[in-house]
Design a protein around this motif. Structure first.
Motif, PDB file in Angstrom:
ATOM      1  N   GLU A 227      -7.431   3.076   6.624  1.00 46.22           N
ATOM      2  CA  GLU A 227      -7.491   1.828   5.877  1.00 46.22           C
ATOM      3  C   GLU A 227      -6.118   1.476   5.304  1.00 46.22           C
ATOM      4  N   ARG A 228      -5.939   0.177   5.090  1.00 50.57           N
ATOM      5  CA  ARG A 228      -4.710  -0.339   4.511  1.00 50.57           C
ATOM      6  C   ARG A 228      -4.882  -0.424   2.996  1.00 50.57           C
ATOM      7  N   VAL A 229      -4.101   0.375   2.292  1.00 51.82           N
ATOM      8  CA  VAL A 229      -4.156   0.425   0.829  1.00 51.82           C
ATOM      9  C   VAL A 229      -2.910  -0.239   0.269  1.00 51.82           C
ATOM     10  N   LEU A 230      -3.122  -1.274  -0.528  1.00 48.64           N
ATOM     11  CA  LEU A 230      -2.004  -1.968  -1.167  1.00 48.64           C
ATOM     12  C   LEU A 230      -1.941  -1.557  -2.623  1.00 48.64           C
ATOM     13  N   LEU A 231      -0.806  -1.010  -3.037  1.00 49.91           N
ATOM     14  CA  LEU A 231      -0.566  -0.698  -4.439  1.00 49.91           C
ATOM     15  C   LEU A 231       0.120  -1.895  -5.077  1.00 49.91           C
ATOM     16  N   ALA A 232      -0.585  -2.563  -5.979  1.00 46.13           N
ATOM     17  CA  ALA A 232      -0.030  -3.713  -6.695  1.00 46.13           C
ATOM     18  C   ALA A 232       0.554  -3.189  -7.995  1.00 46.13           C
ATOM     19  N   ILE A 233       1.868  -3.121  -8.078  1.00 47.77           N
ATOM     20  CA  ILE A 233       2.511  -2.427  -9.196  1.00 47.77           C
ATOM     21  C   ILE A 233       3.195  -3.411 -10.145  1.00 47.77           C
ATOM     22  N   GLU A 234       3.402  -2.934 -11.351  1.00 51.89           N
ATOM     23  CA  GLU A 234       4.182  -3.653 -12.354  1.00 51.89           C
ATOM     24  C   GLU A 234       5.433  -2.823 -12.625  1.00 51.89           C
ATOM     25  N   ASP A 235       6.575  -3.453 -12.575  1.00 57.08           N
ATOM     26  CA  ASP A 235       7.834  -2.734 -12.758  1.00 57.08           C
ATOM     27  C   ASP A 235       7.817  -1.960 -14.072  1.00 57.08           C
TER      28      ASP A 235
ATOM     29  N   LEU B  87       3.651   6.817 -11.745  1.00 53.78           N
ATOM     30  CA  LEU B  87       2.247   6.602 -11.370  1.00 53.78           C
ATOM     31  C   LEU B  87       2.101   6.164  -9.915  1.00 53.78           C
ATOM     32  N   ALA B  88       2.810   5.125  -9.502  1.00 52.21           N
ATOM     33  CA  ALA B  88       2.662   4.621  -8.139  1.00 52.21           C
ATOM     34  C   ALA B  88       2.997   5.680  -7.082  1.00 52.21           C
ATOM     35  N   PRO B  89       4.080   6.461  -7.234  1.00 48.00           N
ATOM     36  CA  PRO B  89       4.365   7.476  -6.212  1.00 48.00           C
ATOM     37  C   PRO B  89       3.250   8.501  -6.048  1.00 48.00           C
ATOM     38  N   CYS B  90       2.603   8.898  -7.155  1.00 48.04           N
ATOM     39  CA  CYS B  90       1.563   9.921  -7.019  1.00 48.04           C
ATOM     40  C   CYS B  90       0.303   9.321  -6.372  1.00 48.04           C
ATOM     41  N   VAL B  91       0.013   8.045  -6.636  1.00 47.48           N
ATOM     42  CA  VAL B  91      -1.134   7.409  -5.981  1.00 47.48           C
ATOM     43  C   VAL B  91      -0.825   7.192  -4.501  1.00 47.48           C
ATOM     44  N   ALA B  92       0.407   6.802  -4.197  1.00 47.51           N
ATOM     45  CA  ALA B  92       0.796   6.625  -2.800  1.00 47.51           C
ATOM     46  C   ALA B  92       0.689   7.934  -2.031  1.00 47.51           C
ATOM     47  N   ALA B  93       1.150   9.037  -2.631  1.00 43.98           N
ATOM     48  CA  ALA B  93       1.070  10.344  -1.967  1.00 43.98           C
ATOM     49  C   ALA B  93      -0.372  10.726  -1.686  1.00 43.98           C
ATOM     50  N   ALA B  94      -1.258  10.457  -2.644  1.00 40.88           N
ATOM     51  CA  ALA B  94      -2.672  10.771  -2.443  1.00 40.88           C
ATOM     52  C   ALA B  94      -3.258   9.919  -1.325  1.00 40.88           C
ATOM     53  N   ALA B  95      -2.881   8.636  -1.270  1.00 39.66           N
ATOM     54  CA  ALA B  95      -3.389   7.761  -0.216  1.00 39.66           C
ATOM     55  C   ALA B  95      -2.895   8.213   1.158  1.00 39.66           C
TER      56      ALA B  95
ATOM     57  N   SER C  47      -2.186  11.251   1.942  1.00 34.53           N
ATOM     58  CA  SER C  47      -2.906  12.494   2.270  1.00 34.53           C
ATOM     59  C   SER C  47      -4.293  12.223   2.810  1.00 34.53           C
ATOM     60  N   LEU C  48      -4.843  11.052   2.491  1.00 37.18           N
ATOM     61  CA  LEU C  48      -6.164  10.661   2.994  1.00 37.18           C
ATOM     62  C   LEU C  48      -6.070   9.915   4.323  1.00 37.18           C
ATOM     63  N   GLY C  49      -4.857   9.783   4.837  1.00 37.92           N
ATOM     64  CA  GLY C  49      -4.668   9.142   6.132  1.00 37.92           C
ATOM     65  C   GLY C  49      -4.626   7.630   6.075  1.00 37.92           C
ATOM     66  N   CYS C  50      -4.240   7.071   4.950  1.00 37.35           N
ATOM     67  CA  CYS C  50      -4.213   5.626   4.784  1.00 37.35           C
ATOM     68  C   CYS C  50      -2.835   5.045   5.123  1.00 37.35           C
ATOM     69  N   ASP C  51      -2.853   3.784   5.491  1.00 37.36           N
ATOM     70  CA  ASP C  51      -1.626   2.995   5.653  1.00 37.36           C
ATOM     71  C   ASP C  51      -1.308   2.406   4.286  1.00 37.36           C
ATOM     72  N   VAL C  52      -0.243   2.883   3.656  1.00 38.39           N
ATOM     73  CA  VAL C  52       0.043   2.527   2.262  1.00 38.39           C
ATOM     74  C   VAL C  52       1.177   1.511   2.192  1.00 38.39           C
ATOM     75  N   ARG C  53       0.924   0.457   1.446  1.00 40.35           N
ATOM     76  CA  ARG C  53       1.939  -0.562   1.205  1.00 40.35           C
ATOM     77  C   ARG C  53       2.048  -0.786  -0.300  1.00 40.35           C
ATOM     78  N   GLN C  54       3.094  -1.471  -0.700  1.00 37.75           N
ATOM     79  CA  GLN C  54       3.331  -1.667  -2.130  1.00 37.75           C
ATOM     80  C   GLN C  54       3.918  -3.047  -2.362  1.00 37.75           C
ATOM     81  N   VAL C  55       3.478  -3.686  -3.445  1.00 34.49           N
ATOM     82  CA  VAL C  55       4.026  -4.978  -3.816  1.00 34.49           C
ATOM     83  C   VAL C  55       4.177  -5.027  -5.334  1.00 34.49           C
ATOM     84  N   ASP C  56       5.279  -5.588  -5.791  1.00 35.57           N
ATOM     85  CA  ASP C  56       5.511  -5.773  -7.222  1.00 35.57           C
ATOM     86  C   ASP C  56       4.911  -7.112  -7.619  1.00 35.57           C
ATOM     87  N   THR C  57       3.904  -7.083  -8.488  1.00 37.03           N
ATOM     88  CA  THR C  57       3.232  -8.313  -8.901  1.00 37.03           C
ATOM     89  C   THR C  57       4.028  -9.099  -9.928  1.00 37.03           C
TER      90      THR C  57
END
Length: 357
Positions: free
Chosen positions: A24-32, A42-50, A52-62
């Motif tokens: 699955e595609r997981v988007l991390l919507a982050i605040e600087d 916070l965001a790096p540890c959530v990204a690492a977990a995603a 590890s679950l085999g997800c396609d991880v993306r990130q955007v600064d809201t």
């Protein structure tokens, strides 16, 4: 990163709450982090977990939009293209009661740093807290009379509307730390202010908080604010703030929309509230020592919260909260939930008490 180093709270958030699956595609919507709300770790540890679950991880600064009412148009394509959006940003919290702009499932994270996510706050299995929330909803909805006391003289009575079906946010909340809001339309009484009025996190305005002297009370009848009483100067200051916020946004200043209290024994706020009322408002509310009313606006969650500290909440004479201690074993079915989740049971045996006050 080894499996042992993956943040267990992040796995709970992603797998158990958001239901993410490999591919699955997981988007991390982050605040600087420069906005001093969410921590940079916070965001790096959530990204690492995603990952590890085999997800396609993306990130955007809201970005941070103090008066946001919708997802910025330029971000909508990225939100719509994701299978899951994990909001590590105040934007998701600001829009929690708004009709979603996309069909993407979204989870709002209330752990503000990696350490908190890995603590009891983030690691109690999400389904156990859902079950606890549901039991609490049912018990309060069925009560003939609910009485809220404590917090320097608070005394409120009422009942949930008959046929009341609890409603909650449009997004998933993680951790789940409050029961569903109860309409205040059937409640009357007075709420003792704890020394301040602060916002609900729907919008950020200046001043977001006003401090008050002791002995200021908010009075209301059947969900309609009547007046502030007690210390004269404090009552005038509270009234001025209420009217200013209501006029700024064209809100019904007499509306007392709803209320709920914390149910999470692992929720805590370190350091004095004066460090940041905004952060306190957005993170401490899940502690059972805090009950709050949503006021100043007929739509949830209003713009000003009335906070009751160390409440006693009685449902038909049974004190489900006693001086800020939530007692889930008194809920019908509560013992079974505690017996079925060791982490939840242990957390209630030694609940967090730090709330910044």
């Amino acid at each position: 990163m080894t499996a042992a180093s993956i943040n267990p709270g992040a796995i709970n958030l992603l797998e158990t709450c958001a239901g993410v699956r490999a591919g699955e595609r997981v988007l991390l919507a982050i605040e600087d982090p420069e906005h001093r709300f969410y921590s940079a770790d916070l965001a790096p540890c959530v990204a690492a977990a995603a990952h590890s679950l085999g997800c396609d991880v993306r990130q955007v600064d809201t970005g941070f939009h103090p008066e946001a009412r919708s997802i910025p148009a330029e971000l909508l394509p990225q939100f719509a293209d994701a299978d899951v959006v994990v909001s590590l940003s105040r934007l998701g919290d600001q829009l929690r009661f708004e009709t979603p702009s996309t069909a993407t499932r979204t989870v709002q994270c209330y752990a503000l740093d990696a350490r908190t996510l890995a603590s009891t706050f983030g690691t109690i299995p999400y389904p156990a807290l859902v079950a606890l929330r549901d039991l609490t909803d049912r018990a309060l909805a069925a009560a003939t009379e609910i009485r809220i006391t404590g917090g320097r003289g608070t005394d409120v009575r009422g009942r949930a509307p008959r046929g009341h079906a609890p409603s909650d946010t449009h997004c998933l909340r993680f951790p789940l730390s409050v029961f569903s809001p109860i309409s205040a339309g059937g409640f009357s009484g007075r709420v003792a202010m704890p020394g301040f009025l602060t916002g609900t996190g729907a919008r950020y305005y200046d001043p977001f908080t006003v401090t008050l002297p002791p002995e200021v009370f908010a009075n209301f009848e059947q969900g309609r604010f009547t007046e502030f009483t007690g210390d004269d100067a404090g009552a005038r200051r509270a009234t001025k703030h209420l009217m200013s916020v209501a006029e700024r946004y064209g809100l019904d200043h007499r509306a007392v929309h709803s209320w709920h209290a914390g149910i999470h024994p692992g929720c805590r706020f370190e350091g004095p509230i004066e460090r940041s009322y905004e952060v306190w408002s957005g993170s401490a509310f899940g502690n059972p020592r805090i009950l709050h009313f949503h006021t100043c606006g007929a739509e949830p969650p209003g713009e000003i919260s009335w906070n009751v500290i160390d409440p006693t909440v009685e449902a038909d004479g049974i004190a489900l909260w006693k001086d800020g201690v939530f007692r889930p074993h008194l809920l019908p079915g509560g013992d079974a939930i505690l017996a079925g989740c060791q982490e939840l049971r242990q957390a209630f045996e030694a609940p967090q008490r730090e709330i910044g006050l």
